[in-house]
Design a protein around this motif. Structure first.
Motif, PDB file in Angstrom:
ATOM      1  N   SER A 258     -24.621  -3.381   6.120  1.00 27.06           N
ATOM      2  CA  SER A 258     -24.660  -1.948   6.421  1.00 27.06           C
ATOM      3  C   SER A 258     -23.258  -1.373   6.224  1.00 27.06           C
ATOM      4  CB  SER A 258     -25.151  -1.697   7.850  1.00 27.06           C
ATOM      5  OG  SER A 258     -24.300  -2.298   8.802  1.00 27.06           O
ATOM      6  N   ARG A 259     -23.203  -0.069   6.103  1.00 24.52           N
ATOM      7  CA  ARG A 259     -21.909   0.578   5.917  1.00 24.52           C
ATOM      8  C   ARG A 259     -21.845   1.856   6.750  1.00 24.52           C
ATOM      9  NH1 ARG A 259     -21.367   1.597  -0.274  1.00 24.52           N
ATOM     10  NH2 ARG A 259     -19.485   2.728   0.355  1.00 24.52           N
ATOM     11  N   ASP A 260     -20.633   2.147   7.198  1.00 23.44           N
ATOM     12  CA  ASP A 260     -20.368   3.379   7.929  1.00 23.44           C
ATOM     13  C   ASP A 260     -19.297   4.123   7.143  1.00 23.44           C
ATOM     14  OD1 ASP A 260     -19.537   5.400   9.645  1.00 23.44           O
ATOM     15  OD2 ASP A 260     -19.797   4.187  11.439  1.00 23.44           O
ATOM     16  N   ASN A 261     -19.714   5.110   6.373  1.00 18.79           N
ATOM     17  CA  ASN A 261     -18.763   5.824   5.522  1.00 18.79           C
ATOM     18  C   ASN A 261     -17.750   6.625   6.338  1.00 18.79           C
ATOM     19  OD1 ASN A 261     -19.930   4.816   3.187  1.00 18.79           O
ATOM     20  ND2 ASN A 261     -21.235   6.607   2.869  1.00 18.79           N
ATOM     21  N   ALA A 262     -18.115   7.009   7.539  1.00 19.94           N
ATOM     22  CA  ALA A 262     -17.173   7.750   8.389  1.00 19.94           C
ATOM     23  C   ALA A 262     -16.033   6.854   8.868  1.00 19.94           C
ATOM     24  CB  ALA A 262     -17.903   8.358   9.577  1.00 19.94           C
ATOM     25  N   LYS A 263     -16.312   5.558   8.967  1.00 21.34           N
ATOM     26  CA  LYS A 263     -15.295   4.611   9.445  1.00 21.34           C
ATOM     27  C   LYS A 263     -14.722   3.767   8.317  1.00 21.34           C
ATOM     28  CE  LYS A 263     -17.194   4.168  14.110  1.00 21.34           C
ATOM     29  NZ  LYS A 263     -17.719   3.239  15.145  1.00 21.34           N
ATOM     30  N   ASN A 264     -15.163   4.013   7.081  1.00 21.76           N
ATOM     31  CA  ASN A 264     -14.689   3.224   5.934  1.00 21.76           C
ATOM     32  C   ASN A 264     -14.877   1.727   6.180  1.00 21.76           C
ATOM     33  OD1 ASN A 264     -13.944   5.647   4.824  1.00 21.76           O
ATOM     34  ND2 ASN A 264     -11.752   5.241   4.798  1.00 21.76           N
ATOM     35  N   THR A 265     -16.026   1.378   6.727  1.00 21.12           N
ATOM     36  CA  THR A 265     -16.261  -0.002   7.129  1.00 21.12           C
ATOM     37  C   THR A 265     -17.639  -0.472   6.655  1.00 21.12           C
ATOM     38  OG1 THR A 265     -14.843   0.262   9.070  1.00 21.12           O
ATOM     39  CG2 THR A 265     -16.379  -1.591   9.092  1.00 21.12           C
ATOM     40  N   VAL A 266     -17.675  -1.706   6.207  1.00 18.10           N
ATOM     41  CA  VAL A 266     -18.939  -2.350   5.864  1.00 18.10           C
ATOM     42  C   VAL A 266     -19.111  -3.556   6.785  1.00 18.10           C
ATOM     43  CG1 VAL A 266     -17.883  -3.746   4.011  1.00 18.10           C
ATOM     44  CG2 VAL A 266     -20.340  -3.279   3.972  1.00 18.10           C
ATOM     45  N   TYR A 267     -20.339  -3.813   7.154  1.00 18.00           N
ATOM     46  CA  TYR A 267     -20.659  -4.877   8.108  1.00 18.00           C
ATOM     47  C   TYR A 267     -21.619  -5.880   7.481  1.00 18.00           C
ATOM     48  CZ  TYR A 267     -19.016  -1.209  11.292  1.00 18.00           C
ATOM     49  OH  TYR A 267     -18.277  -0.230  11.904  1.00 18.00           O
ATOM     50  N   LEU A 268     -21.598  -7.079   8.027  1.00 14.59           N
ATOM     51  CA  LEU A 268     -22.590  -8.079   7.683  1.00 14.59           C
ATOM     52  C   LEU A 268     -23.064  -8.718   8.985  1.00 14.59           C
ATOM     53  CD1 LEU A 268     -24.066  -9.470   5.302  1.00 14.59           C
ATOM     54  CD2 LEU A 268     -22.382 -11.325   5.509  1.00 14.59           C
ATOM     55  N   GLN A 269     -24.277  -8.387   9.373  1.00 18.22           N
ATOM     56  CA  GLN A 269     -24.889  -9.005  10.542  1.00 18.22           C
ATOM     57  C   GLN A 269     -25.579 -10.279  10.090  1.00 18.22           C
ATOM     58  OE1 GLN A 269     -24.866  -8.078  13.900  1.00 18.22           O
ATOM     59  NE2 GLN A 269     -25.848 -10.068  14.191  1.00 18.22           N
ATOM     60  N   MET A 270     -25.177 -11.383  10.663  1.00 17.48           N
ATOM     61  CA  MET A 270     -25.707 -12.687  10.267  1.00 17.48           C
ATOM     62  C   MET A 270     -26.430 -13.310  11.449  1.00 17.48           C
ATOM     63  SD  MET A 270     -22.490 -14.140   8.049  1.00 17.48           S
ATOM     64  CE  MET A 270     -21.443 -14.360   9.484  1.00 17.48           C
ATOM     65  N   ASN A 271     -27.726 -13.515  11.293  1.00 20.53           N
ATOM     66  CA  ASN A 271     -28.557 -14.126  12.333  1.00 20.53           C
ATOM     67  C   ASN A 271     -29.121 -15.453  11.843  1.00 20.53           C
ATOM     68  OD1 ASN A 271     -28.191 -11.774  13.907  1.00 20.53           O
ATOM     69  ND2 ASN A 271     -29.993 -10.803  13.003  1.00 20.53           N
ATOM     70  N   SER A 272     -29.600 -16.235  12.767  1.00 27.02           N
ATOM     71  CA  SER A 272     -30.211 -17.535  12.446  1.00 27.02           C
ATOM     72  C   SER A 272     -29.310 -18.345  11.520  1.00 27.02           C
ATOM     73  CB  SER A 272     -31.587 -17.317  11.801  1.00 27.02           C
ATOM     74  OG  SER A 272     -32.429 -16.579  12.649  1.00 27.02           O
ATOM     75  N   LEU A 273     -28.069 -18.431  11.884  1.00 22.05           N
ATOM     76  CA  LEU A 273     -27.099 -19.099  11.020  1.00 22.05           C
ATOM     77  C   LEU A 273     -27.390 -20.588  10.884  1.00 22.05           C
ATOM     78  CD1 LEU A 273     -23.971 -17.142  12.154  1.00 22.05           C
ATOM     79  CD2 LEU A 273     -24.671 -17.429   9.772  1.00 22.05           C
ATOM     80  N   LYS A 274     -27.111 -21.098   9.694  1.00 24.53           N
ATOM     81  CA  LYS A 274     -27.344 -22.494   9.356  1.00 24.53           C
ATOM     82  C   LYS A 274     -26.023 -23.152   8.966  1.00 24.53           C
ATOM     83  CE  LYS A 274     -31.805 -21.205   7.296  1.00 24.53           C
ATOM     84  NZ  LYS A 274     -32.630 -21.255   6.067  1.00 24.53           N
ATOM     85  N   PRO A 275     -25.929 -24.455   9.074  1.00 27.02           N
ATOM     86  CA  PRO A 275     -24.689 -25.129   8.648  1.00 27.02           C
ATOM     87  C   PRO A 275     -24.311 -24.802   7.202  1.00 27.02           C
ATOM     88  CG  PRO A 275     -26.027 -26.618   9.936  1.00 27.02           C
ATOM     89  CD  PRO A 275     -26.862 -25.382   9.726  1.00 27.02           C
ATOM     90  N   GLU A 276     -25.290 -24.594   6.352  1.00 25.39           N
ATOM     91  CA  GLU A 276     -25.004 -24.281   4.949  1.00 25.39           C
ATOM     92  C   GLU A 276     -24.452 -22.869   4.747  1.00 25.39           C
ATOM     93  OE1 GLU A 276     -27.871 -25.506   6.195  1.00 25.39           O
ATOM     94  OE2 GLU A 276     -29.623 -24.661   5.134  1.00 25.39           O
ATOM     95  N   ASP A 277     -24.402 -22.074   5.805  1.00 32.31           N
ATOM     96  CA  ASP A 277     -23.743 -20.766   5.733  1.00 32.31           C
ATOM     97  C   ASP A 277     -22.230 -20.878   5.939  1.00 32.31           C
ATOM     98  OD1 ASP A 277     -26.548 -19.454   7.528  1.00 32.31           O
ATOM     99  OD2 ASP A 277     -26.155 -19.244   5.374  1.00 32.31           O
ATOM    100  N   THR A 278     -21.759 -22.062   6.268  1.00 35.32           N
ATOM    101  CA  THR A 278     -20.329 -22.274   6.457  1.00 35.32           C
ATOM    102  C   THR A 278     -19.572 -21.976   5.170  1.00 35.32           C
ATOM    103  OG1 THR A 278     -20.650 -23.926   8.186  1.00 35.32           O
ATOM    104  CG2 THR A 278     -18.568 -24.006   6.965  1.00 35.32           C
ATOM    105  N   ALA A 279     -18.594 -21.076   5.258  1.00 28.71           N
ATOM    106  CA  ALA A 279     -17.840 -20.666   4.081  1.00 28.71           C
ATOM    107  C   ALA A 279     -16.766 -19.671   4.499  1.00 28.71           C
ATOM    108  CB  ALA A 279     -18.766 -19.995   3.050  1.00 28.71           C
TER     109      ALA A 279
END
Length: 115
Positions: free
Chosen positions: A70-91
């Motif tokens: 998601s992005r908030d153009n008013a805050k010049n910020t982009v987000y990444l919400q990560m759920n159900s994380l797995k060991p293979e998401d390690t990076a």
């Protein structure tokens, strides 16, 4: 000077959640496509999720349904919400800003998924 500053990485157990943030400066944020990429040890950098100026975001098959960009153009910020994380998401997760032939990268934030 363009700066992309990621935050929110850390150590999380499998099944847990994290929210990454990327604060941008030095660009007209709202006209840039913003994305998250990751690079695991010994592997090439890969696209995780991208959000465009208009249109739907797209996701790597490996994270679709678990991650949300998601992005908030008013805050010049982009987000990444990560759920159900797995060991293979390690990076190391990198923020990217792109427009035409221009591209900028952040310094990365490390996500480790381990019990």
């Amino acid at each position: 000077q363009v700066q992309l500053v990621e935050s929110g990485g850390g150590l999380v157990q499998p099944g847990g959640s994290l929210r990454l943030s990327c604060a941008a400066s030095g660009i007209i944020f709202r006209i840039y496509a913003m994305g998250w990429y990751r690079q695991a040890p010994g592997k090439q950098r890969e696209m995780v999720a991208r959000t465009f100026v208009g249109g739907s975001p797209n996701y790597a098959d490996s994270v679709r349904g678990r991650f949300t960009i998601s992005r908030d153009n008013a805050k010049n910020t982009v987000y990444l919400q990560m759920n159900s994380l797995k060991p293979e998401d390690t990076a190391v997760y990198y923020c990217n800003a792109a427009r035409g032939g221009e591209g900028y990268w952040g310094q990365g934030t490390t996500v480790t998924v381990s019990s």
